[in-house]
Design an enzyme around this catalytic site. Structure first.
Site, PDB file in Angstrom:
ATOM      1  N   GLU A   1      21.084 -65.626  29.659  1.00 31.90           N
ATOM      2  CA  GLU A   1      22.080 -66.584  29.180  1.00 31.90           C
ATOM      3  C   GLU A   1      21.800 -66.864  27.703  1.00 31.90           C
ATOM      4  O   GLU A   1      20.641 -67.068  27.337  1.00 31.90           O
ATOM      5  CB  GLU A   1      22.005 -67.900  29.959  1.00 31.90           C
ATOM      6  CG  GLU A   1      23.177 -68.807  29.604  1.00 31.90           C
ATOM      7  CD  GLU A   1      23.183 -70.129  30.389  1.00 31.90           C
ATOM      8  OE1 GLU A   1      22.249 -70.379  31.171  1.00 31.90           O
ATOM      9  OE2 GLU A   1      24.113 -70.899  30.191  1.00 31.90           O
TER      10      GLU A   1
ATOM     11  N   ALA B   1      14.201 -73.967  31.157  1.00 36.36           N
ATOM     12  CA  ALA B   1      14.201 -73.119  32.346  1.00 36.36           C
ATOM     13  C   ALA B   1      15.588 -72.502  32.529  1.00 36.36           C
ATOM     14  O   ALA B   1      16.547 -72.936  31.894  1.00 36.36           O
ATOM     15  CB  ALA B   1      13.844 -73.927  33.586  1.00 36.36           C
ATOM     16  N   MET B   2      15.670 -71.501  33.426  1.00 38.36           N
ATOM     17  CA  MET B   2      16.926 -70.758  33.605  1.00 38.36           C
ATOM     18  C   MET B   2      17.193 -70.486  35.078  1.00 38.36           C
ATOM     19  O   MET B   2      16.304 -70.065  35.817  1.00 38.36           O
ATOM     20  CB  MET B   2      16.803 -69.442  32.815  1.00 38.36           C
ATOM     21  CG  MET B   2      18.002 -68.539  32.939  1.00 38.36           C
ATOM     22  SD  MET B   2      19.487 -69.313  32.230  1.00 38.36           S
ATOM     23  CE  MET B   2      20.753 -68.570  33.265  1.00 38.36           C
ATOM     24  N   GLU B   3      18.457 -70.704  35.457  1.00 36.52           N
ATOM     25  CA  GLU B   3      18.857 -70.731  36.872  1.00 36.52           C
ATOM     26  C   GLU B   3      19.242 -69.373  37.457  1.00 36.52           C
ATOM     27  O   GLU B   3      20.022 -69.334  38.422  1.00 36.52           O
ATOM     28  CB  GLU B   3      20.047 -71.693  37.001  1.00 36.52           C
ATOM     29  CG  GLU B   3      21.378 -71.200  36.375  1.00 36.52           C
ATOM     30  CD  GLU B   3      21.630 -71.694  34.955  1.00 36.52           C
ATOM     31  OE1 GLU B   3      20.651 -72.018  34.250  1.00 36.52           O
ATOM     32  OE2 GLU B   3      22.810 -71.730  34.543  1.00 36.52           O
ATOM     33  N   ASN B   4      18.724 -68.247  36.959  1.00 32.99           N
ATOM     34  CA  ASN B   4      19.057 -66.921  37.502  1.00 32.99           C
ATOM     35  C   ASN B   4      19.104 -66.946  39.031  1.00 32.99           C
ATOM     36  O   ASN B   4      18.227 -67.514  39.667  1.00 32.99           O
ATOM     37  CB  ASN B   4      17.995 -65.911  37.067  1.00 32.99           C
ATOM     38  CG  ASN B   4      17.590 -66.068  35.629  1.00 32.99           C
ATOM     39  OD1 ASN B   4      18.421 -65.950  34.754  1.00 32.99           O
ATOM     40  ND2 ASN B   4      16.325 -66.398  35.392  1.00 32.99           N
TER      41      ASN B   4
ATOM     42  N   HIS C   1      17.303 -79.539  38.480  1.00 35.01           N
ATOM     43  CA  HIS C   1      18.460 -79.085  37.694  1.00 35.01           C
ATOM     44  C   HIS C   1      18.744 -77.598  37.940  1.00 35.01           C
ATOM     45  O   HIS C   1      19.872 -77.220  38.256  1.00 35.01           O
ATOM     46  CB  HIS C   1      18.187 -79.358  36.213  1.00 35.01           C
ATOM     47  CG  HIS C   1      19.255 -78.886  35.285  1.00 35.01           C
ATOM     48  ND1 HIS C   1      20.210 -79.724  34.764  1.00 35.01           N
ATOM     49  CD2 HIS C   1      19.530 -77.666  34.776  1.00 35.01           C
ATOM     50  CE1 HIS C   1      21.013 -79.041  33.985  1.00 35.01           C
ATOM     51  NE2 HIS C   1      20.625 -77.786  33.968  1.00 35.01           N
ATOM     52  N   GLU C   2      17.713 -76.776  37.808  1.00 34.68           N
ATOM     53  CA  GLU C   2      17.947 -75.331  37.968  1.00 34.68           C
ATOM     54  C   GLU C   2      18.322 -75.019  39.413  1.00 34.68           C
ATOM     55  O   GLU C   2      19.176 -74.172  39.662  1.00 34.68           O
ATOM     56  CB  GLU C   2      16.723 -74.524  37.537  1.00 34.68           C
ATOM     57  CG  GLU C   2      16.218 -74.806  36.112  1.00 34.68           C
ATOM     58  CD  GLU C   2      17.278 -74.791  35.032  1.00 34.68           C
ATOM     59  OE1 GLU C   2      18.329 -74.153  35.216  1.00 34.68           O
ATOM     60  OE2 GLU C   2      17.055 -75.457  33.987  1.00 34.68           O
TER      61      GLU C   2
ATOM     62  N   HIS D   1      21.970 -75.791  40.015  1.00 38.02           N
ATOM     63  CA  HIS D   1      22.891 -74.791  39.456  1.00 38.02           C
ATOM     64  C   HIS D   1      23.308 -73.745  40.490  1.00 38.02           C
ATOM     65  O   HIS D   1      24.310 -73.062  40.297  1.00 38.02           O
ATOM     66  CB  HIS D   1      22.238 -74.055  38.289  1.00 38.02           C
ATOM     67  CG  HIS D   1      22.476 -74.663  36.938  1.00 38.02           C
ATOM     68  ND1 HIS D   1      23.713 -75.084  36.509  1.00 38.02           N
ATOM     69  CD2 HIS D   1      21.623 -74.881  35.890  1.00 38.02           C
ATOM     70  CE1 HIS D   1      23.603 -75.544  35.259  1.00 38.02           C
ATOM     71  NE2 HIS D   1      22.353 -75.441  34.860  1.00 38.02           N
TER      72      HIS D   1
HETATM   73  N1  BES Z   1      21.164 -72.678  31.741  1.00 38.19           N
HETATM   74  C1  BES Z   1      20.202 -73.474  31.068  1.00 38.19           C
HETATM   75  C2  BES Z   1      19.197 -72.682  30.295  1.00 38.19           C
HETATM   76  C3  BES Z   1      19.712 -72.049  29.038  1.00 38.19           C
HETATM   77  C4  BES Z   1      20.134 -72.821  28.012  1.00 38.19           C
HETATM   78  C5  BES Z   1      19.731 -70.717  28.860  1.00 38.19           C
HETATM   79  C6  BES Z   1      20.584 -72.240  26.842  1.00 38.19           C
HETATM   80  C7  BES Z   1      20.188 -70.138  27.715  1.00 38.19           C
HETATM   81  C8  BES Z   1      20.615 -70.891  26.693  1.00 38.19           C
HETATM   82  C9  BES Z   1      19.428 -74.357  32.041  1.00 38.19           C
HETATM   83  O1  BES Z   1      20.083 -74.656  33.215  1.00 38.19           O
HETATM   84  C10 BES Z   1      19.198 -75.663  31.344  1.00 38.19           C
HETATM   85  O2  BES Z   1      20.137 -76.345  31.087  1.00 38.19           O
HETATM   86  N2  BES Z   1      17.961 -75.975  31.050  1.00 38.19           N
HETATM   87  C11 BES Z   1      17.587 -77.131  30.287  1.00 38.19           C
HETATM   88  C12 BES Z   1      16.856 -78.150  31.112  1.00 38.19           C
HETATM   89  C13 BES Z   1      17.754 -79.021  31.940  1.00 38.19           C
HETATM   90  C14 BES Z   1      16.954 -79.962  32.792  1.00 38.19           C
HETATM   91  C15 BES Z   1      18.756 -79.780  31.132  1.00 38.19           C
HETATM   92  C16 BES Z   1      16.693 -76.624  29.189  1.00 38.19           C
HETATM   93  O3  BES Z   1      16.288 -75.460  29.241  1.00 38.19           O
HETATM   94  O4  BES Z   1      16.412 -77.379  28.275  1.00 38.19           O
HETATM   95 ZN    ZN Z   2      21.472 -76.203  33.096  1.00 37.82          ZN
END
Ligand code: BES
Ligand code: ZN
Length: 878
Positions: free
Chosen positions: A127, A269-272, A304-305, A308
Site C-alpha cells: 500500500e 502496520a499494514m493490514e495485508n 486497527h489492522e 481492516h
Molecule cells: N493501511 C495502513 C498502513 C499504511 C499507511 C500503508 C500508509 C501504506 C501507506 C494501516 O492500516 C494504518 O492505518 N496504520 C496506521 C496505524 C493505525 C492504528 C492508524 C499507521 O501505520 O500509522
Molecule cells: Zn488503517
C-alpha cells in the site's frame, strides 16, 4: 531540483480499466540481490468496446526478463516495457493470459516499498502503490483478484515462508538447498493487500474459534529471542476478534491469521489479507522496555489492522480518493474498541488531543485538504490526520445524528450491499440514508469541504421569561481551491448546568432542531430558546466533543472554572481546565495580568483531591495544554519561545501551589505488587508521574532527590523514562550519568534506545540542536532505520517547538538539509518529517521568513527531489 511536474490525479477522472484481471498466479524465486518474479495474470476486455484497446500496466523500477501470452513468447514489437510501464499494443479481443517475468533487487530497496529486506528477512509493503515495484500490474484498488502465491527460497536462511490466505502446499526442492510454500487466498483483493514474508523467525501461536465455530490458527512471528515480548499483542488480537464479533457481528474468514513484526517499516502496520505486517514497535512489549503508552498503542494498532479485514479488505476502496472509507472508518472502530476495553471519557480526551494537535493545524495551514481529497500528486502524502482522524470524527457524527440503532442498521446494510466490492463514500452514506430514511446530503459536505469550522455560541438568560437562549453561528475559513463554504450539519451535544451542578430539564424549545441533549445546526446562524429554565444555567457545549469544530463562547473564566468542578460530562470538565490554562499561558507569554490564576489553582487542587475521579482522568485534567495547543489557540504571530517559557512558568506555579497535595498523591500512588499494563494500573502511574514533574518543577534543589530516586528504583520503562525525561529536560545534577545508565541498560534493545534518542531530542536546553547533530554520529544511530530517524529527527522537529523554531533559523536549515539527505533513500519518510513546516505561516514574521527560505532551499537544491518531498514543499509554499 524541481523535477518535471507530474500531472495531478483527479477524482472526477475516474474510469474503470479496459480489461478485467481477476486471477493471479505468482512465483517468487527469492534471492537478496536478484529475485525473479513470475506473474501469470488472466485478463479479458471489460466491455465489447474495450476489446483491442492497449493494455497498460503499472511498474516502478522494474526490469522485464520475459513475457508470454497464452503460453507463447511475445514478439518484441508487440509490447513496450520501461521501468515504470508495460504496454501490450494490441491485445486479443477475447480472454487471454499474460505471463510476465521481472527481476528485482530487494537488497537495495531502501524505499521500503515493494519487496525489501529487514534484518536479513524478506518482507513486502504494497500500500498504496508498492505492488508495481514487484511486477507489472493494474496496481489500483478497484482490481480485485484471487491470488495464488508460490514462494521459493534457501531453506536454512529462510525457514519460514508466508503468504496471503491459507497454506496449501510446502516442501523441499530435491537436490537443492531450497524449499517452497504455496499459499492461496480465496477472497478477491486489490494488489495493495498482497504480502509475502520469508525469514528465520520465531513464533507464538494460539487457537481461536469464531462465534460460528470455525477454528483459526493465530500466529505472531518475531525475531528469535523476542517471542516472550509478543504475548500482549496476542492478547490484544484475541480481544479484537471477540469484540468485532460482539459489536459488529463480523467474523474472521480464513483458516490462519498471521502477524509478522519487522524492525524497518515506514508506517505503524499494514493490514495485508491474512498476513499483517507490523513495525515491531507495535508488537513487542515487556515491562522493562515498553511504557504504558506503548502497550496501549499496540492494543490500538493490532485492533486497527485486524478490523481492516472487513472495513478495507472485504469492502475496499474504489480509488485512493476514497481512502477515508477504510481508514476513517477503521480508526472509528479502533477508538470504539479502546473505549469499550478501557475508559470511554479518557479515550475521548486522548483522541481529541490527537485531533487538535495534528488535524487542526493541518486543516488550518497550507496542507489543508478535504477528508475525501479531489486531487493529488503523490498518494503517500494523503495518509494524513485529516483522512484518518477527521475521517473518524465524521463516522462518530453519523452515529451521533442517527443514534446507536440507526448507525447499526446503516453499517449492516453497508456490509450486506458492498461485501466483495470496491466502494465509495457515496455508497457508505447511501447505506445510512436507506437504512434510516434520512437525508444526509448536507452532512456529506464534511467529506468535500476542508477547513475547521468556527462555531461561536452566546448564551443569554431571561429571568422573567424563564428562558435561556443560545445563539449559534458557524463559518469556515477559505482554503486553497475552496473560497466559499456552505454551512455544515453540526451536532452540538449540550447540557444546561444549574447552579448546584445538575443538568436542568427544559419544558420546550424553539428554533434550531433540538433532540434531547443534541442541537442539530444546519444553517450559518441559528437560535435556540429553551423554556422553563428556573435559574441561570451555565451551558456546557459540545459535550464529548460532538463535532470537530473550534468553539468560542461567551462563557467567563468563572463559568469555565464552574464547569471544571461540576460538569457531569468528563470531557468538558477536562476541556474547561484546558481553556482556562490556555488563556493563562497566553497571558503569561505576553506579560499580561492573570486574574484567574488563583481560582484556577484552587480548581486544580479540587481535582487532584477528588477521590471520586479515576486516576487516568485526573492525570489528563491536571496536565497543562501543550505548547502546540497554545500556539494553535493564538493562530498567528506565534513566538514558540515565549510560549515555552510561559508554559514552564505556569507549571512551576501549579507545582508550588499544590506541592503538598502532589506530595501526598505521589506517596499514596506508590506501586504495589508486580507490573501490570491494565488501564487502572497505567492510570495510577500516569497520575504519579504527572505529580513528579510538578514536584520537580517546584523545588529549587538541583539534585532533585525525588526524581533521581524515581529513576533509580523504577522497575518498569514507564517510570524509568518519565523520570529520565525530567532529569534530562531540567538538567538536574548528574543527568548525564542517568543517560549513561539508561544507555548501558538498554543498548541492545532497539525500541528502548529509540526512547533514549527521543528524550534528548525534546530537551528545551539551548544546545539541543547540537546534541541532535552529534547523536546522528552515534554508533547506535542508523539513517536506514525509520524508527530511529523518527525518534531523533522527527521528534526534534515535531515535538521540540522551542528549539526547532530557534530564532536564528538553525532548526529550519537543519530540517531542510536532513530531508534532502533522507529523500535519497526513503522519500516517504523524508516527506513525513517535512510536515513539520505545515504551520509556518502562523509564526511571527522573522521565523516565517526563515522557514520560507528553508522550504525554498529544498526546492532549489542541487539534487533530484522525490515526488513525495517536492509535493509537500510546493504545497507548503503555495
Ligand atoms: N493501511 C495502513 C498502513 C499504511 C499507511 C500503508 C500508509 C501504506 C501507506 C494501516 O492500516 C494504518 O492505518 N496504520 C496506521 C496505524 C493505525 C492504528 C492508524 C499507521 O501505520 O500509522
Ligand atoms: Zn488503517
Amino acid at each position: 531540483m524541481r523535477s518535471e511536474n507530474a500531472e495531478p490525479i483527479r477524482l472526477e477522472d475516474y474510469t474503470p480499466t479496459p480489461y478485467t484481471l481477476d486471477r493471479v498466479e505468482l512465483n517468487f524465486n527469492l534471492v537478496p540481490d536478484a529475485t525473479i518474479v513470475t506473474s501469470k495474470i488472466y485478463l479479458a476486455p471489460r466491455t465489447p468496446e474495450d476489446a483491442g484497446k492497449p493494455l497498460v500496466l503499472d511498474g516502478d523500477e522494474l526490469e522485464l526478463v520475459s513475457v508470454e501470452m497464452n503460453g507463447r513468447a511475445l514478439s518484441a514489437d508487440s509490447y513496450d516495457a520501461t521501468a515504470s510501464q508495460f504496454t501490450l499494443k494490441t491485445p486479443p479481443e477475447t480472454a487471454f493470459s499474460l505471463e510476465i517475468t521481472t527481476k528485482i533487487n530487494p537488497q537495495e530497496n531502501t524505499k521500503l516499498m515493494g519487496l525489501y529486506r529487514s534484518s536479513g528477512n524478506f518482507c513486502t509493503q504494497c500500500e498504496a502503490e508498492g505492488f508495481r515495484r514487484i511486477t507489472y500490474f493494474y496496481d489500483r484498488p478497484d482490481i480485485l483478484a484471487v491470488y495464488t502465491t508460490r514462494i521459493e527460497a534457501e531453506k536454512k536462511a529462510y525457514p519460514v515462508l508466508l503468504g496471503n490466505g491459507n497454506p496449501k502446499e510446502a516442501g523441499d526442492i530435491e537436490g537443492t538447498d531450497r524449499h517452497f510454500a504455496i499459499w492461496h487466498d480465496p477472497h478477491p483483493k486489490p494488489a495493495y493487500l498482497f504480502a509475502l514474508v520469508a525469514g528465520d523467525l520465531g513464533c507464538i501461536s494460539q487457537k481461536f474459534t469464531t462465534a460460528s465455530g470455525k477454528p483459526v490458527d493465530l500466529n505472531i512471528y518475531v525475531e528469535h529471542g523476542n517471542e516472550d515480548r509478543a504475548d500482549w499483542s496476542m492478547d490484544c488480537l484475541v480481544r479484537s476478534m471477540q469484540w468485532d464479533e460482539k459489536v459488529f457481528g463480523l467474523e474472521y474468514d480464513l483458516d490462519v491469521f498471521n502477524i509478522v513484526a519487522v524492525s524497518d517499516f515506514n508506517m505503524g502496520a499494514m493490514e495485508n489479507k491474512g498476513l499483517n505486517i507490523f513495525n515491531d514497535k507495535y508488537i513487542l512489549a515487556d515491562p522493562e522496555t515498553a511504557t504504558d503508552v506503548d502497550y496501549e498503542g499496540i492494543e490500538t494498532v493490532v485492533a486497527h489492522e485486524y478490523f481492516h479485514n472487513w472495513t478495507g479488505n472485504r469492502i475496499t476502496c474504489r480509488d485512493w480518493f476514497q481512502l477515508c472509507l477504510k481508514e476513517g472508518l477503521t480508526v472509528f472502530r479502533d477508538h470504539e474498541f479502546t473505549s469499550d476495553e478501557r475508559s470511554r471519557p479518557v479515550k475521548r480526551i486522548a483522541d481529541v488531543k490527537v485531533l487538535k494537535n495534528h488535524q487542526f493545524p493541518e486543516d488550518g495551514g497550507p496542507l489543508s485538504h478535504p477528508v475525501r481529497p479531489e486531487v493529488y500528486k503523490e498518494i503517500n502524502n494523503f495518509y494524513t490526520a485529516t483522512v484518518y482522524e477527521k475521517g473518524s470524527e465524521l463516522v462518530t457524527m453519523i452515529k451521533t445524528i442517527l443514534g446507536a440503532d440507526g448507525f447499526k442498521k446503516g453499517m449492516d446494510l453497508y456490509f450486506e450491499r458492498h461485501d466483495g466490492e470496491a466502494a465509495t463514500i457515496e455508497d457508505f452514506i447511501k447505506s445510512f440514508e436507506d437504512a434510516t430514511q434520512t437525508n444526509l446530503s448536507q452532512f456529506a459536505l464534511w467529506y468535500s469541504q476542508s477547513g475547521t469550522p468556527q462555531l461561536n455560541v452566546a448564551g443569554e438568560y431571561n429571568e422573567q421569561a424563564k428562558t435561556f437562549t443560545l445563539k449559534l453561528e458557524q463559518s469556515t475559513p477559505p482554503t486553497p481551491g475552496q473560497d466559499i463554504k456552505r454551512p455544515f450539519t453540526i451536532p452540538v451535544r449540550f447540557g444546561l448546568v444549574s447552579p448546584n451542578g445538575e443538568d436542568m430539564a427544559y419544558s420546550s424549545s424553539e428554533g434550531a432542531e433540538v433532540r434531547g441533549d443534541l442541537i442539530l445546526l444546519t444553517e450559518a446562524s441559528q437560535t435556540v430558546v429553551f423554556h422553563g429554565i428556573g435559574a441561570k444555567p451555565v451551558p456546557s457545549l459540545l459535550r464529548e466533543f460532538s463535532a470537530p469544530v473550534k468553539l468560542a463562547t461567551n462563557l467567563s473564566s468563572d463559568d469555565h472554572l464552574f464547569l471544571m468542578h461540576h460538569d457531569n460530562d468528563p470531557f468538558n470538565r477536562w476541556q474547561s481546565a484546558q481553556t482556562v490554562a490556555t488563556d493563562l499561558t497566553i497571558a503569561l507569554s505576553k506579560g499580561a495580568e492573570t486574574p484567574a490564576l488563583s481560582a484556577f489553582l484552587e480548581a486544580m487542587k479540587a481535582i487532584a483531591e477528588d477521590d471520586a475521579l479515576d486516576n487516568a482522568f485526573k492525570a489528563l485534567a491536571l496536565a497543562l495544554p501543550s505548547e502546540g495547543d497554545v500556539a494553535r489557540e493564538l493562530g498567528n504571530n506565534v513566538d514558540p519561545e515565549a510560549i515555552s517559557i510561559a508554559h514552564l512558568t505556569l507549571r512551576q506555579k501549579v507545582g508550588e501551589a499544590l506541592y503538598s497535595t502532589f506530595q501526598k498523591l505521589y506517596e499514596s500512588l506508590a506501586p504495589s505488587g508486580t507490573f501490570s499494563p491494565d488501564a487502572k494500573s497505567a492510570g495510577n502511574r500516569a497520575l504519579r508521574t504527572r505529580t513528579l514533574s510538578y514536584l520537580n518543577a517546584a523545588q529549587s534543589d538541583n539534585s532533585a532527590p525525588l526524581t533521581r530516586a524515581h529513576f533509580e528504583t523504577a522497575d518498569n520503562m514507564t517510570d524509568r523514562i518519565a523520570a529520565l525525561n525530567v532529569l534530562v529536560h531540567e538538567r538536574v545534577d548528574g543527568y548525564k550519568d542517568a543517560l549513561d545508565a539508561f544507555y548501558q541498560r538498554h543498548k541492545d534493545t532497539a525500541l528502548a534506545m529509540d526512547k533514549w534518542f527521543m528524550v534528548q531530542a525534546t530537551s528545551p536546553a539551548e544546545d539541543t540542536l547540537d546534541t541532535v547533530k552529534a547523536l546522528t554520529e552515534h554508533p547506535a544511530f542508523a539513517w536506514g532505520n525509520p524508527n530511529r530517524v523518527r525518534a531523533l529527527i522527527g521528534t526534534f522537529v515535531a515535538a521540540n517547538q522551542r528549539r526547532f523554531n530557534a530564532l536564528d533559523g538553525s532548526g529550519y536549515t537543519y530540517l531542510a538539509q536532513t530531508v534532502l539527505k533522507i529523500d535519497q533513500n526513503n522519500p516517504q519518510l523524508a516527506a513525513r518529517i517535512l510536515n513539520a513546516f505545515r504551520s509556518w505561516r502562523a509564526l511571527e514574521p522573522t521565523r516565517q521568513g526563515l522557514a520560507k527560505a528553508a522550504l525554498e532551499s529544498i526546492i532549489e537544491a542541487d539534487q533530484k527531489l522525490s515526488p513525495d518531498v517536492q509535493d509537500i514543499a510546493e504545497r507548503c509554499l503555495q
